[in-house]
Enzyme design. Structure first.
Site, short mmCIF file in Angstrom:
data_model
loop_
_atom_site.label_atom_id
_atom_site.label_comp_id
_atom_site.label_asym_id
_atom_site.label_seq_id
_atom_site.Cartn_x
_atom_site.Cartn_y
_atom_site.Cartn_z
N SER A 46 -1.49 -0.76 -4.59
CA SER A 46 -2.06 0.38 -4.80
C SER A 46 -1.77 1.45 -3.76
O SER A 46 -1.18 1.22 -2.89
CB SER A 46 -3.59 0.15 -4.82
OG SER A 46 -4.24 0.85 -4.85
N GLU A 73 0.91 -1.11 -0.02
CA GLU A 73 -0.07 -0.02 0.15
C GLU A 73 0.80 1.44 0.06
O GLU A 73 1.65 1.31 0.87
CB GLU A 73 -0.92 -0.02 1.21
CG GLU A 73 -1.88 -1.09 1.19
CD GLU A 73 -2.65 -1.02 2.60
OE1 GLU A 73 -3.83 -1.83 2.71
OE2 GLU A 73 -2.31 -0.31 3.65
N CYS A 74 0.58 2.02 -1.01
CA CYS A 74 1.20 3.44 -0.92
C CYS A 74 2.95 3.40 -0.92
O CYS A 74 3.35 2.89 -1.82
CB CYS A 74 0.72 4.36 0.24
SG CYS A 74 0.74 6.12 0.07
N GLY A 75 3.11 3.64 0.43
CA GLY A 75 4.70 3.68 0.15
C GLY A 75 5.12 2.24 0.04
O GLY A 75 6.40 1.97 -0.52
#
Length: 439
Positions: free
Chosen positions: A416, A322-324
């Site tokens: 994502s 997720e993200c990072g």
């Protein structure tokens, strides 16, 4: 069972909810109380600060990402063993993703928690009376029982504010004086008080101030109410999976109940992409968001971990990033200076902090005909690549509009910008939904 329970609300953001909440948590902790912090909404930065102030992990209460029944259950589960429960609201008391839906007021009504307002008293005095009157009477499903005023210039200033409370019928519980030493600096990317040493000093300073100017004992008294006991599935048999979760200075944005759900699915072990060189044996790997952009050289230089993760993904290992965490799986991450650092290289994309532009909002992702919700918050972006990466699902905002946030799939890797909430459905189910979506 009765215990002190309070939701700290406000008329607007910037009123001082977080400052007061942190001081109250630390003050109650210093008094020897076990206090359980909660946070309305999807924020995973404030919850970290709550945990440091209270000495207990904070829990998100969010009626967009989870059902009302689930919110009741986790409030009961985490609050049962506490001496007091303190919930910090989000934005203004009635601000939700759709009018009042998803707001702090909705949470207060759902759980029956008394509300104490923190109001910005800068450049105002008796005019707070109609504001207080409106907040008290606008929605009969909640109880606004008290008010605390921030940025108060003097005792005489507070006297006007106290008079307004008396005429409205809301108890004045005290004030926070103007003091630059207890103003949280700009929390761009949450960097202002992340260091535990600096934070301890800040939290203790706020606690000392409110101990002098806020009637905390009276606050606890008027907020003592019946605790909502719900059926808690605490004795369910734990699964047999081994789940590895990245957690260190670079990766630490995670919802407490997400980890709780993982603990029910199997044995959870934590590892550090920054410091470890060996990847734990695992059936699932979770790479949460965080601050990888602050540790680009260290992450890039840890070749052993990068190779281990790449080998795990190429061998078909199941991963949620997720993200990072997703950025870490890209070929490279470029910092704000434009310098790119090689990363794991599983996703044929390049992530960059240039130009820094905030993108945020609730997200609903429809995978294989079923929806799971989460939240997006980042300043980075992923550049388009020449090599195609499979995208799965359809992504919508809270109002049902399509958004272009990608959910990538590579083998059994799902990645994502969305911070998914699977505390209610389970991470394995989320992965299975996403993997089946592209078949």
């Amino acid at each position: 069972m009765r215990k002190p329970q309070v939701l700290i609300g406000a008329a607007t953001s910037g009123s001082g909810k977080t400052t007061f909440t942190l001081g109250l948590l630390r003050l109650l902790r210093n008094k020897g109380m076990k206090v359980q912090p909660f946070k309305c909404g999807p924020d995973y930065i404030d919850t970290k600060h709550h945990a440091m102030a209270a000495g207990e992990e904070a829990v998100n209460l969010d009626t967009f990402m989870a059902s009302a029944g689930h919110v009741r259950q986790i409030y009961s589960r985490y609050g049962t063993g506490a001496d007091a429960c303190v919930t910090e609201g989000v934005m203004g008391l009635f601000d939700g993703y759709d009018k009042m839906r998803g707001s702090s007021a909705e949470i207060a009504g759902l759980l029956g928690i008394p509300v104490v307002l923190v109001l910005n008293a800068k450049s105002t005095a008796y005019s707070v009376a109609p504001v207080l009157h409106g907040f008290k009477h606008f929605y009969p499903g909640i109880r606004v029982v008290g008010a605390i005023f921030n940025f108060v210039a003097s005792e005489s200033h507070y006297a006007y504010l106290r008079g307004a409370c008396e005429d409205v019928g809301i108890e004045a519980l005290g004030y926070i004086p103007k003091d630059e030493g207890i103003v949280i600096p700009s929390r761009h990317l949450g960097l202002s008080i992340d260091g535990s040493c600096c934070f301890d000093e800040f939290a203790n300073r706020v606690a000392e101030v409110i101990a002098k100017t806020v009637n905390v004992e009276r606050l606890l008294e008027i907020c003592t109410t019946d605790f909502p006991a719900c059926g808690v599935n605490g004795d369910a048999e734990r699964g047999e999976m081994k789940i590895a979760v990245a957690r260190d200075e670079a990766f630490n944005f995670m919802y407490r109940e997400n980890i709780g759900a993982l603990e029910r699915e199997g044995e959870v072990v934590f590892f550090s992409p920054l410091h470890d060189t060996v990847l734990p044996e695992a059936d699932l790997i979770y790479l949460p968001g965080g601050y990888p952009e602050l540790f680009l050289a260290e992450l890039s230089g840890n070749e052993e971990m990068k190779q281990a993760l790449r080998a795990y993904c190429e061998a078909g290992g199941r991963v949620l990033a997720e993200c990072g965490g997703m950025m870490y799986l890209c070929e490279s991450i470029a910092g704000t200076d434009g310098v790119a650092y090689p990363m794991v290289g599983v996703l044929s994309r390049e992530a960059t902090m240039e130009p820094m532009k905030l993108k945020l909002g609730y997200r609903e992702v429809v995978l294989n005909g079923k929806a799971i919700r989460g939240h997006e918050f980042h300043y980075s972006r992923v550049k388009p690549g020449t090599e195609e990466v499979v995208r799965v699902g359809e992504v919508y905002n809270a109002k049902g509009g399509r958004v272009d946030t990608p959910v990538y799939r590579y083998k059994n890797v799902i990645a994502s910008y969305v911070h998914f909430y699977w505390g209610e459905c389970g991470m394995e189910r989320l992965l299975n939904m996403a993997l089946r979506d592209s078949e």
